[in-house]
Design a protein around this motif. Structure first.
Motif, PDB file in Angstrom:
ATOM      1  N   THR A 202      36.474  55.812   4.272  1.00 46.54           N
ATOM      2  CA  THR A 202      36.754  55.838   5.714  1.00 46.54           C
ATOM      3  C   THR A 202      35.481  55.735   6.531  1.00 46.54           C
ATOM      4  OG1 THR A 202      38.709  57.217   5.310  1.00 46.54           O
ATOM      5  CG2 THR A 202      37.849  57.156   7.558  1.00 46.54           C
ATOM      6  N   LEU A 203      34.454  56.460   6.120  1.00 45.16           N
ATOM      7  CA  LEU A 203      33.191  56.470   6.857  1.00 45.16           C
ATOM      8  C   LEU A 203      32.584  55.072   6.930  1.00 45.16           C
ATOM      9  CD1 LEU A 203      30.963  58.069   8.288  1.00 45.16           C
ATOM     10  CD2 LEU A 203      29.949  58.520   6.043  1.00 45.16           C
ATOM     11  N   PHE A 204      32.551  54.365   5.810  1.00 42.33           N
ATOM     12  CA  PHE A 204      31.961  53.028   5.803  1.00 42.33           C
ATOM     13  C   PHE A 204      32.783  52.052   6.632  1.00 42.33           C
ATOM     14  CE2 PHE A 204      29.297  54.425   2.306  1.00 42.33           C
ATOM     15  CZ  PHE A 204      28.134  53.673   2.500  1.00 42.33           C
ATOM     16  N   VAL A 205      34.096  52.129   6.528  1.00 44.61           N
ATOM     17  CA  VAL A 205      34.951  51.224   7.297  1.00 44.61           C
ATOM     18  C   VAL A 205      34.766  51.447   8.792  1.00 44.61           C
ATOM     19  CG1 VAL A 205      37.338  50.577   7.813  1.00 44.61           C
ATOM     20  CG2 VAL A 205      36.663  50.975   5.452  1.00 44.61           C
ATOM     21  N   VAL A 206      34.719  52.704   9.214  1.00 44.87           N
ATOM     22  CA  VAL A 206      34.536  53.024  10.631  1.00 44.87           C
ATOM     23  C   VAL A 206      33.168  52.552  11.125  1.00 44.87           C
ATOM     24  CG1 VAL A 206      34.269  54.911  12.288  1.00 44.87           C
ATOM     25  CG2 VAL A 206      36.140  54.957  10.643  1.00 44.87           C
ATOM     26  N   ILE A 207      32.128  52.773  10.329  1.00 47.78           N
ATOM     27  CA  ILE A 207      30.776  52.360  10.728  1.00 47.78           C
ATOM     28  C   ILE A 207      30.707  50.858  10.938  1.00 47.78           C
ATOM     29  CG2 ILE A 207      28.421  52.064   9.864  1.00 47.78           C
ATOM     30  CD1 ILE A 207      28.596  54.849   8.676  1.00 47.78           C
ATOM     31  N   PHE A 208      31.227  50.083  10.005  1.00 50.93           N
ATOM     32  CA  PHE A 208      31.162  48.629  10.135  1.00 50.93           C
ATOM     33  C   PHE A 208      32.054  48.127  11.267  1.00 50.93           C
ATOM     34  CE2 PHE A 208      29.685  48.702   5.600  1.00 50.93           C
ATOM     35  CZ  PHE A 208      28.441  48.129   5.853  1.00 50.93           C
ATOM     36  N   SER A 209      33.149  48.813  11.535  1.00 54.23           N
ATOM     37  CA  SER A 209      34.001  48.418  12.655  1.00 54.23           C
ATOM     38  C   SER A 209      33.290  48.644  13.985  1.00 54.23           C
ATOM     39  CB  SER A 209      35.314  49.208  12.620  1.00 54.23           C
ATOM     40  OG  SER A 209      36.073  48.893  11.475  1.00 54.23           O
ATOM     41  N   ILE A 210      32.622  49.788  14.122  1.00 56.97           N
ATOM     42  CA  ILE A 210      31.876  50.076  15.354  1.00 56.97           C
ATOM     43  C   ILE A 210      30.740  49.084  15.537  1.00 56.97           C
ATOM     44  CG2 ILE A 210      30.379  51.763  16.502  1.00 56.97           C
ATOM     45  CD1 ILE A 210      32.084  53.968  15.227  1.00 56.97           C
ATOM     46  N   LEU A 211      30.014  48.801  14.462  1.00 57.79           N
ATOM     47  CA  LEU A 211      28.905  47.840  14.542  1.00 57.79           C
ATOM     48  C   LEU A 211      29.410  46.457  14.905  1.00 57.79           C
ATOM     49  CD1 LEU A 211      26.692  48.852  11.478  1.00 57.79           C
ATOM     50  CD2 LEU A 211      26.211  49.226  13.894  1.00 57.79           C
ATOM     51  N   GLY A 212      30.539  46.059  14.315  1.00 58.07           N
ATOM     52  CA  GLY A 212      31.095  44.743  14.626  1.00 58.07           C
ATOM     53  C   GLY A 212      31.526  44.626  16.075  1.00 58.07           C
ATOM     54  N   ASP A 213      32.180  45.666  16.586  1.00 57.09           N
ATOM     55  CA  ASP A 213      32.599  45.647  17.997  1.00 57.09           C
ATOM     56  C   ASP A 213      31.396  45.598  18.921  1.00 57.09           C
ATOM     57  OD1 ASP A 213      35.251  45.685  17.327  1.00 57.09           O
ATOM     58  OD2 ASP A 213      35.461  47.869  17.489  1.00 57.09           O
ATOM     59  N   GLY A 214      30.362  46.371  18.579  1.00 57.26           N
ATOM     60  CA  GLY A 214      29.170  46.360  19.412  1.00 57.26           C
ATOM     61  C   GLY A 214      28.464  45.021  19.393  1.00 57.26           C
ATOM     62  N   MET A 215      28.364  44.418  18.237  1.00 58.31           N
ATOM     63  CA  MET A 215      27.717  43.110  18.122  1.00 58.31           C
ATOM     64  C   MET A 215      28.511  42.031  18.848  1.00 58.31           C
ATOM     65  SD  MET A 215      26.346  43.183  14.186  1.00 58.31           S
ATOM     66  CE  MET A 215      25.629  41.545  14.333  1.00 58.31           C
ATOM     67  N   ARG A 216      29.826  42.167  18.852  1.00 57.22           N
ATOM     68  CA  ARG A 216      30.650  41.193  19.568  1.00 57.22           C
ATOM     69  C   ARG A 216      30.320  41.205  21.055  1.00 57.22           C
ATOM     70  NH1 ARG A 216      36.618  42.707  19.183  1.00 57.22           N
ATOM     71  NH2 ARG A 216      35.792  44.395  20.474  1.00 57.22           N
ATOM     72  N   ASP A 217      30.150  42.372  21.620  1.00 57.80           N
ATOM     73  CA  ASP A 217      29.795  42.464  23.044  1.00 57.80           C
ATOM     74  C   ASP A 217      28.369  41.998  23.301  1.00 57.80           C
ATOM     75  OD1 ASP A 217      32.311  43.499  23.492  1.00 57.80           O
ATOM     76  OD2 ASP A 217      31.632  45.587  23.341  1.00 57.80           O
ATOM     77  N   ILE A 218      27.457  42.363  22.404  1.00 55.62           N
ATOM     78  CA  ILE A 218      26.049  42.030  22.597  1.00 55.62           C
ATOM     79  C   ILE A 218      25.796  40.535  22.460  1.00 55.62           C
ATOM     80  CG2 ILE A 218      23.746  42.300  21.578  1.00 55.62           C
ATOM     81  CD1 ILE A 218      24.619  45.183  20.862  1.00 55.62           C
ATOM     82  N   LEU A 219      26.464  39.906  21.503  1.00 58.15           N
ATOM     83  CA  LEU A 219      26.220  38.490  21.228  1.00 58.15           C
ATOM     84  C   LEU A 219      27.105  37.566  22.043  1.00 58.15           C
ATOM     85  CD1 LEU A 219      25.833  38.594  17.334  1.00 58.15           C
ATOM     86  CD2 LEU A 219      24.033  38.477  19.073  1.00 58.15           C
ATOM     87  N   ASP A 220      27.873  38.108  22.985  1.00 63.19           N
ATOM     88  CA  ASP A 220      28.716  37.271  23.839  1.00 63.19           C
ATOM     89  C   ASP A 220      27.815  36.389  24.710  1.00 63.19           C
ATOM     90  OD1 ASP A 220      30.458  36.099  25.574  1.00 63.19           O
ATOM     91  OD2 ASP A 220      31.525  37.942  26.102  1.00 63.19           O
ATOM     92  N   PRO A 221      27.867  35.078  24.523  1.00 64.24           N
ATOM     93  CA  PRO A 221      26.972  34.202  25.284  1.00 64.24           C
ATOM     94  C   PRO A 221      27.201  34.252  26.787  1.00 64.24           C
ATOM     95  CG  PRO A 221      28.645  32.916  24.131  1.00 64.24           C
ATOM     96  CD  PRO A 221      28.739  34.330  23.621  1.00 64.24           C
ATOM     97  N   HIS A 222      28.413  34.570  27.230  1.00 64.27           N
ATOM     98  CA  HIS A 222      28.690  34.643  28.659  1.00 64.27           C
ATOM     99  C   HIS A 222      27.987  35.845  29.270  1.00 64.27           C
ATOM    100  CE1 HIS A 222      31.571  31.434  28.245  1.00 64.27           C
ATOM    101  NE2 HIS A 222      32.164  32.089  27.271  1.00 64.27           N
ATOM    102  N   ASP A 223      27.965  36.972  28.512  1.00 66.95           N
ATOM    103  CA  ASP A 223      27.288  38.158  29.018  1.00 66.95           C
ATOM    104  C   ASP A 223      25.775  37.990  29.003  1.00 66.95           C
ATOM    105  OD1 ASP A 223      29.643  39.375  29.445  1.00 66.95           O
ATOM    106  OD2 ASP A 223      29.658  40.548  27.606  1.00 66.95           O
ATOM    107  N   LEU A 224      25.279  37.115  28.133  1.00 66.70           N
ATOM    108  CA  LEU A 224      23.848  36.915  28.052  1.00 66.70           C
ATOM    109  C   LEU A 224      23.361  35.868  29.048  1.00 66.70           C
ATOM    110  CD1 LEU A 224      23.323  36.968  24.190  1.00 66.70           C
ATOM    111  CD2 LEU A 224      22.702  38.733  25.819  1.00 66.70           C
ATOM    112  N   GLY A 225      24.232  35.436  29.897  1.00 60.38           N
ATOM    113  CA  GLY A 225      23.817  34.497  30.940  1.00 60.38           C
ATOM    114  C   GLY A 225      23.440  33.144  30.423  1.00 60.38           C
ATOM    115  N   GLY A 226      24.085  32.731  29.295  1.00 64.00           N
ATOM    116  CA  GLY A 226      23.833  31.386  28.781  1.00 64.00           C
ATOM    117  C   GLY A 226      22.569  31.290  27.964  1.00 64.00           C
ATOM    118  N   ASP A 227      21.940  32.438  27.598  1.00 63.87           N
ATOM    119  CA  ASP A 227      20.694  32.391  26.843  1.00 63.87           C
ATOM    120  C   ASP A 227      20.892  31.795  25.464  1.00 63.87           C
ATOM    121  OD1 ASP A 227      19.240  33.428  28.858  1.00 63.87           O
ATOM    122  OD2 ASP A 227      19.442  35.506  28.232  1.00 63.87           O
ATOM    123  N   LEU A 228      22.122  31.928  24.934  1.00 66.90           N
ATOM    124  CA  LEU A 228      22.367  31.366  23.624  1.00 66.90           C
ATOM    125  C   LEU A 228      22.484  29.872  23.705  1.00 66.90           C
ATOM    126  CD1 LEU A 228      24.899  33.922  22.118  1.00 66.90           C
ATOM    127  CD2 LEU A 228      22.481  33.659  21.567  1.00 66.90           C
TER     128      LEU A 228
END
Length: 280
Positions: free
Chosen positions: A254-280
């Motif tokens: 459970t701990l590993f699944v939760v950790i990777f789910s949180i990291l994945g959700d966070g990376m999805r928001d961080i790597l969103d090209p629209h939120d980065l102002g087109g930097d990607l």
């Protein structure tokens, strides 16, 4: 872009906590042969089914093996297999998805139909069938799970490539005479990879869960390899008298699944090209 990305990571406490916990758990998994208090396969029938104590912090199983040592070595097993499966799935999925999206036509049609066929099967059922044919073993387990997961990456990569290949910088590079391999390697894949990275991060937790499920059903790894799913399977016979034999491996999964789910959700928001102002 890198500074903005680091700032976004720093703003997310849940992601920072998850990354810190993951680093600690990975260190434990790597150093398990040194840190574990006992041999995970050492049988001591005189000490079987002991509750947690100072001698055995998480107790012992039905063969007297130290649960803490087996869980620590199980982390090594699960993380190694999960990383191998995801890397193999990424290689297959990114390659085929990029080829399908870039060339289109009959090539796209053939690869897309193959993707649809693999996606049509329930993942765990397909993995069970493959393990039944190939037999238990680390390599067979990794191959079976990679065949389950590659199609998801290929479908996502194909969609990304269809969008990226029409961008002006790709068209300009093609007009300058660059070959297809260089265009895909230098311009398309780097600009289409962000959602794939997010999916791969979340998928690490799913693969760990799949490995545990197959081992729980007796079709995963050999019994001499410590693994959380096989520990759950063995411990279920002692749920009333020694519930810790299933509680602790279950918490680890459970701990590993939760950790990777949180990291994945966070990376999805961080790597969103629209939120980065087109930097990607």
């Amino acid at each position: 872009m890198q500074n903005k990305t680091l700032c976004r990571v720093a703003e997310r406490k849940s992601m920072l906590i998850s990354m810190s916990m993951l680093c600690i758990l990975v260190f434990i998994a790597i150093a398990a042969p040194v840190l574990s208090p006992d041999d995970p396969n050492a049988i001591d029938l005189k000490s079987k089914n002991l509750p947690p104590s100072s001698d055995h912090l998480l107790g012992t199983d039905y063969l007297g093996r130290d649960l803490l040592s087996r869980i620590m070595h199980g982390a090594t097993t699960s993380l190694s297999i999960a990383a191998g499966v995801v890397v193999l799935s990424l290689i297959i999925g990114i390659s085929l998805g990029c080829i399908a999206g870039y060339y289109g036509g009959i090539v796209d049609e053939v690869i897309s139909r193959a993707i649809d066929i693999f996606l049509a099967f329930p993942g765990i059922i397909f993995a069970l069938a493959m393990m039944g044919v190939l037999g238990p073993g680390i390599l067979n387990l990794m191959l079976s799970l990679a065949l389950v997961h590659w199609s998801t990456y290929a479908r996502l990569m194909r969609g990304q490539v269809l969008s990226v290949k029409e961008q002006e910088y790709v068209l300009s590079t093609r007009l300058l005479g660059a070959n297809d391999l260089r265009i895909m390697r230098k311009h398309i894949i780097p600009n289409a990879i962000a959602p794939i990275v997010v999916l791969a991060t979340i998928d690490l937790g799913h693969v760990i869960l799949s490995v545990a499920a197959l081992s729980f059903l007796g079709l995963g790894l050999p019994t001499d390899i410590p693994e959380w799913g096989s520990m759950l399977s063995a411990g279920k016979e002692f749920m009333r008298t020694a519930p810790y034999q299933t509680i602790f491996p279950g918490l680890a999964i459970t701990l590993f699944v939760v950790i990777f789910s949180i990291l994945g959700d966070g990376m999805r928001d961080i790597l969103d090209p629209h939120d980065l102002g087109g930097d990607l």
